[in-house]
Design an enzyme around this catalytic site. Structure first.
Site, PDB file in Angstrom:
ATOM      1  N   HIS A 415       0.827  -1.198   0.000  1.00 29.66           N
ATOM      2  CA  HIS A 415       0.000   0.000   0.000  1.00 29.66           C
ATOM      3  C   HIS A 415       0.869   1.259   0.000  1.00 29.66           C
ATOM      4  O   HIS A 415       0.696   2.131   0.840  1.00 29.66           O
ATOM      5  CB  HIS A 415      -0.917   0.017   1.234  1.00 29.66           C
ATOM      6  N   HIS A 457      -7.200  -0.119   3.450  1.00 30.04           N
ATOM      7  CA  HIS A 457      -6.560  -0.498   2.204  1.00 30.04           C
ATOM      8  C   HIS A 457      -6.691   0.676   1.230  1.00 30.04           C
ATOM      9  O   HIS A 457      -7.740   1.310   1.141  1.00 30.04           O
ATOM     10  CB  HIS A 457      -7.207  -1.764   1.666  1.00 30.04           C
TER      11      HIS A 457
END
Length: 475
Positions: A415, A457
């Site tokens: 990420h 996320h």
């Protein structure tokens, strides 16, 4: 012209091209697989190498998968779909990017299958989101979370929600609802959209302080494409690379690389932030009760002691989902620090930028990581005592110096954000409306602009940025 047909770029193109007065050219180095998306791109997590950019972390050698295909990383990820909390976006220190300012875009993008009628959700957007019925293994994990004092919740995307419950996912009936699957079909057939796959943008053309096109390379060589406005959506690694080679970056670094200095941006490539995770592998004793694949089982989120809402995640998944070498009965119990203090950077290279994630370089991160892993270990011990799990003979998470062991075991959650930091200060790479400082008609719209990483996320947040960038560009 939008460079990068990923999470943000495809959404930006979709939103801009709704107005027939906008002519949009969407350029990507990856392939456009066509209307009939190959089954592997719709369902699989372990894909052939040509679907990825070949980035590695220079300090560990670990592969860093970034999607090189229309749909970008949304087409190759695990399709977990959490947003983060209101305080994630409020911390970006801009009235333009508060949670309340971002919420309309989140709602417009999603079609939440369980909570779409609630005020903080949407029901009519292109990105379908659902939560799966949990397996017997995941329900046992929920019981263990409860015994550790955590509380159940139904919706991880409710503002401020903490506790355990099913992962929200944009994987519907096994199909990954990437922007490739969910957004690109809306663009096909629009007369004001041109798709240019297999075309790698090498640099932006800048004259007199204004962007007016790009230089790209395809199977026929190098070409110049002119544009009234250029929007870079090539990702946290790719966008800085293009800017570096366009003459934007730290002046001394550009001169050392033999590049022109068109805009001195010392912070370009800095502020790299990434969620860090720690994997604990063990055997499930009952093969009929395996955990669910990544991003579909039970997620636990909770806060750690400290200022600014430090937060952890713990979840389990069936290890072969990500690791083909794992045994068929292996569970991966995963702990993650989603509020890292550590920052990495990109170093200018002759081609691909060199990535230094620098996980757990901050002492506070090492301490917090050890706390999270200890909590995960208590949960694992609970289930092992019930006979549901068989632990390895020497679990790494029982090391005497656990902070040191965590640094050795640290993995990327994939990420990465922050290398083109957005802000109101002069040092920011882009301003609040995503305009590159020092260059007119050049914008950045992807996860690289995030000043701080959200506690969720990052895929949905990248889409949200693309959606809002379309409004800024149109205005």
């Amino acid at each position: 012209m939008i460079v990068g047909a990923g999470s943000a770029g495809l959404v930006c193109a979709w939103k801009l091209s709704e107005d027939p007065g906008h002519e949009v050219v969407l350029v990507d180095a990856g392939i456009d697989p066509g209307p009939d998306v190959p089954l592997e791109l719709a369902t699989e997590i372990l894909l052939p190498a040509h679907y990825y950019w070949q980035y590695t972390d220079e300090d560990t050698g670990n592969f860093l998968p970034r999607g090189k295909v229309f749909g970008g990383s949304s087409a190759v990820n695990a399709a977990a779909a959490t947003r983060g909390h209101p305080w994630c976006f409020d911390a970006w220190d801009s009235p333009v990017w508060t949670y309340d300012a971002c919420l309309p875009a989140f709602r417009a993008l999603e079609a939440d299958q369980q909570f779409g009628q609630q005020d903080h959700h949407g029901s009519d957007g292109p990105i379908a989101i659902t939560r799966y019925e949990q397996s017997a293994f995941d329900l046992a994990f929920q019981d263990a979370y409860r015994r550790q004092g955590f509380h159940p919740l139904a919706d991880h995307n409710a503002p401020g929600a903490l506790g355990y419950g099913p992962f929200p996912t944009n994987r519907i009936d096994g199909v990954r609802m990437s922007t490739l699957v969910s957004v690109l079909p809306h663009l096909r057939g629009r007369s004001n959209v041109v798709l240019r796959p297999d075309s790698e943008v090498l640099r932006v053309l800048i004259s007199g302080g204004t962007a007016h096109g790009v230089v790209l390379a395809d199977a026929d060589g190098q070409h110049i494409l002119e544009a009234d406005r250029v929007i870079l959506s090539a990702g946290t690694f790719g966008t800085p690379e293009i800017l570096f080679h366009s003459g934007i970056g730290a002046a001394d670094d550009l001169r050392s690389a033999g590049l022109p200095v068109l805009a001195d941006a010392p912070q370009l490539g800095r502020n790299l932030s990434d969620h860090v995770l720690f994997q604990m592998n063990m055997e499930v004793t009952d093969p009929s009760e395996l955990p669910m694949p990544g991003g579909q089982g039970t997620l636990l989120t909770y806060e750690l002691p400290g200022d600014r809402h430090p937060q952890a995640q713990i979840f389990a998944y069936h290890a072969p989902f990500f690791d083909p070498t794992a045994g068929p009965h292996t569970a991966a119990v995963t702990a993650s620090l989603v509020t890292p203090e550590s920052r990495g950077h990109l170093a200018l290279g002759p081609g691909r930028a060199r990535v230094h994630l620098q996980h757990l370089t901050a002492p506070l991160d090492r301490s917090r990581a050890a706390d999270i892993v200890r909590t995960a270990a208590h949960i694992v011990d609970d289930l092992a005592a019930q006979g549901r799990l068989k632990l390895p003979d020497t679990p790494w998470w029982r090391a005497e110096d656990l902070p040191h062991a965590c640094r050795a075991q640290a993995l990327s959650y994939h990420h990465p954000v922050g290398t083109c930091r957005m802000g109101r200060d002069d040092a920011a790479v882009v301003d609040e409306h995503l305009q590159v400082r020092g260059v007119e008609r050049l914008m950045v719209a992807d996860a690289s602009v995030m000043p701080a990483i959200p506690r969720g996320h990052t895929n949905l947040s990248a889409m949200m940025i693309g959606y809002r960038a379309a409004d800024f560009a149109a205005g």
